[in-house]
Design an enzyme around this catalytic site. Structure first.
Site, PDB file in Angstrom:
ATOM      1  N   ARG A 103      15.289  34.251 -10.793  1.00  0.00           N
ATOM      2  CA  ARG A 103      14.956  35.602 -11.263  1.00  0.00           C
ATOM      3  C   ARG A 103      13.581  36.066 -11.525  1.00  0.00           C
ATOM      4  O   ARG A 103      12.619  35.119 -11.751  1.00  0.00           O
ATOM      5  CB  ARG A 103      15.668  35.837 -12.876  1.00  0.00           C
ATOM      6  N   HIS A 130      20.617  42.867  -7.878  1.00  0.00           N
ATOM      7  CA  HIS A 130      20.953  42.039  -9.106  1.00  0.00           C
ATOM      8  C   HIS A 130      22.435  41.721  -8.498  1.00  0.00           C
ATOM      9  O   HIS A 130      23.415  42.115  -9.287  1.00  0.00           O
ATOM     10  CB  HIS A 130      20.929  42.724 -10.143  1.00  0.00           C
ATOM     11  N   GLN A 133      25.448  40.464 -11.248  1.00  0.00           N
ATOM     12  CA  GLN A 133      25.789  41.503 -12.176  1.00  0.00           C
ATOM     13  C   GLN A 133      26.881  42.418 -11.558  1.00  0.00           C
ATOM     14  O   GLN A 133      27.694  42.710 -12.355  1.00  0.00           O
ATOM     15  CB  GLN A 133      24.510  42.460 -12.560  1.00  0.00           C
ATOM     16  N   ASP A 226      21.961  52.243 -16.808  1.00  0.00           N
ATOM     17  CA  ASP A 226      20.918  50.799 -16.830  1.00  0.00           C
ATOM     18  C   ASP A 226      19.852  51.261 -17.861  1.00  0.00           C
ATOM     19  O   ASP A 226      19.465  52.698 -17.914  1.00  0.00           O
ATOM     20  CB  ASP A 226      20.606  50.323 -15.751  1.00  0.00           C
ATOM     21  N   CYS A 267      24.957  47.140 -17.840  1.00  0.00           N
ATOM     22  CA  CYS A 267      24.599  45.533 -17.600  1.00  0.00           C
ATOM     23  C   CYS A 267      23.953  44.890 -18.633  1.00  0.00           C
ATOM     24  O   CYS A 267      24.134  43.626 -18.760  1.00  0.00           O
ATOM     25  CB  CYS A 267      23.541  45.524 -16.502  1.00  0.00           C
ATOM     26  N   ARG A 312      30.210  37.984 -16.526  1.00  0.00           N
ATOM     27  CA  ARG A 312      28.915  37.584 -16.060  1.00  0.00           C
ATOM     28  C   ARG A 312      29.229  36.139 -15.691  1.00  0.00           C
ATOM     29  O   ARG A 312      29.042  35.579 -14.768  1.00  0.00           O
ATOM     30  CB  ARG A 312      27.412  37.753 -16.813  1.00  0.00           C
TER      31      ARG A 312
HETATM   32  N1  NVA Z   1      17.151  47.127 -14.314  1.00  0.00           N
HETATM   33  C1  NVA Z   1      17.069  46.230 -15.333  1.00  0.00           C
HETATM   34  C2  NVA Z   1      18.346  45.202 -15.315  1.00  0.00           C
HETATM   35  C3  NVA Z   1      18.127  44.207 -16.409  1.00  0.00           C
HETATM   36  C4  NVA Z   1      19.476  43.254 -16.490  1.00  0.00           C
HETATM   37  C5  NVA Z   1      15.768  45.475 -15.108  1.00  0.00           C
HETATM   38  O1  NVA Z   1      15.280  45.182 -14.082  1.00  0.00           O
HETATM   39  O2  NVA Z   1      14.861  45.178 -16.226  1.00  0.00           O
HETATM   40  N1   CP Z   2      22.248  41.944 -17.383  1.00  0.00           N
HETATM   41  C1   CP Z   2      21.360  41.047 -17.336  1.00  0.00           C
HETATM   42  O1   CP Z   2      21.082  40.393 -16.434  1.00  0.00           O
HETATM   43  O2   CP Z   2      21.115  40.423 -18.684  1.00  0.00           O
HETATM   44  P1   CP Z   2      20.071  39.638 -18.952  1.00  0.00           P
HETATM   45  O3   CP Z   2      18.722  40.262 -18.570  1.00  0.00           O
HETATM   46  O4   CP Z   2      19.899  39.090 -20.384  1.00  0.00           O
HETATM   47  O5   CP Z   2      20.083  38.381 -18.148  1.00  0.00           O
END
Ligand code: NVA
Ligand code: CP
Length: 330
Positions: A103, A130, A133, A226, A267, A312
């Protein structure tokens, strides 16, 4: 063939392959509910490499791995890119581990990890995509809406150019869903990705529509949003709030769908109250008590966000089992 493959983006998977991953996730979820743990990943070692923060993704990978008998290393303070090149780090990790979850920021990082590690790499979120997700999101739709996916109107409201929105558009096109992004023009998704997904949806029986009109929510089976500001974009809160305030999912928007059975998905994490440090900072600076979704909708009977969060784990388990074993290749 799944064994040995990475999951960097769902663009690399065919509709049938995505359906197979989802079917496996449903099967693994049913197995777990019956207390059946076949340990398909016994003796596998997995590393979870995090540049950005996480709750769900990290925990989903860990629990999924443990359920299947694998061992996990969580690595959020590695030398990679600081004192050691990505190439060298990837070569080392490839010697130790059977799979790498990453990540972070750049999509190129997962591409390079594949190139240099020689083991499957799973994208646990980059700036661009993602993928794990949206597998969970579609699994949740399948559990809660008694219609085939090609009859589902899936409406994403908010920042339509972020990682989650991109991946939702891709999986919708792949599986023949009717995807609508409702967003201010400044936050429309990339034109090339949109054109490609429209063409693909034309082949799969789905459709892709991008609009700045709230009327796009009419007839929705799913309303999805989101955060307005993704990880790494924190400097843009002021500008995003101005652009996105009219796009908050509240009960008026839920009513506008005209569908009493519609479901709300997110999400997570979500700013729907003042129970977070960032939420309170936004309240102090901009006077907002809730951002992308009202607390009322978040807590309503429409909201399936915690089923979605649980999924998830089941979908990530399916991805690891599919790519590390021959479960789906027989
Ligand atoms: N779009 C958000 C998703 C978090 C799971 C981010 O990248 O922070
Ligand atoms: N939805 C998601 O990816 O959550 P986290 O950022 O907590 O992993």
């Amino acid at each position: 063939m799944f064994k040995g493959r990475s999951l960097l983006t769902l663009l690399d998977y065919t509709p049938d392959e995505i359906r197979s991953l989802l079917e496996l996730a449903h099967r693994l979820k049913a197995e777990k509910s019956q207390g059946i743990f076949p340990h398909r990943l016994a003796d596998k070692n997995i590393v979870l490499l995090f540049e950005k923060t996480s709750t769900r993704t990290r925990c989903a990978f860990e629990v999924a791995a443990y359920d299947e008998g694998a061992r996990v290393t969580f690595l959020s303070n590695s030398q990679m890119g600081k004192k050691e090149s990505l190439e060298d780090t990837a070569k080392v990790l490839g010697r130790f581990y059977d799979g790498i979850e990453f990540r972070g920021f750049e999509q190129q990082t997962v591409v390079d990890l594949v190139k240099h590690s020689g083991v499957p790499v799973w994208n646990g979120l980059t700036d661009l995509y993602h993928p794990t997700q949206v597998l969970a999101d579609v699994m949740t739709v399948q559990e809660h809406i008694d219609k085939p996916l090609n009859q589902i109107k899936f409406v994403y409201v908010g920042d339509a150019r972020n990682n989650v929105a991109n991946s939702l558009m891709i999986i919708s096109a792949k599986l023949g869903m009717h995807f609508v992004a409702v967003s201010p023009k400044d936050l429309f998704p990339d034109a090339k990705l949109t054109a490609d997904m429209k063409a693909l949806a034309g082949e799969t029986g789905g459709s892709i529509e991008i609009t700045d009109s709230i009327d796009g929510v009419v007839g929705a089976d799913v309303l999805y949003t989101d955060v307005w500001v993704s990880m790494g974009e924190e400097a843009q809160f002021g500008e995003r709030i101005k652009l996105l305030e009219p796009y908050r999912i509240d009960m008026d928007m839920v009513k506008k769908t005209g569908n009493p059975d519609m479901i709300f998905l997110h999400c997570l994490p979500s700013f729907h109250d003042l129970e977070t440090v960032v939420g309170r900072q936004i309240f102090d600076e901009y006077g907002l008590r809730e951002m992308e979704v009202s607390d009322e909708v978040f807590r309503s009977r429409h909201s399936k966000v915690f089923d979605e969060a649980e999924n998830r784990m089941h979908t990530i388990k399916a991805v690891m089992v599919a790519t590390l074993t021959d479960e789906l290749d027989n």
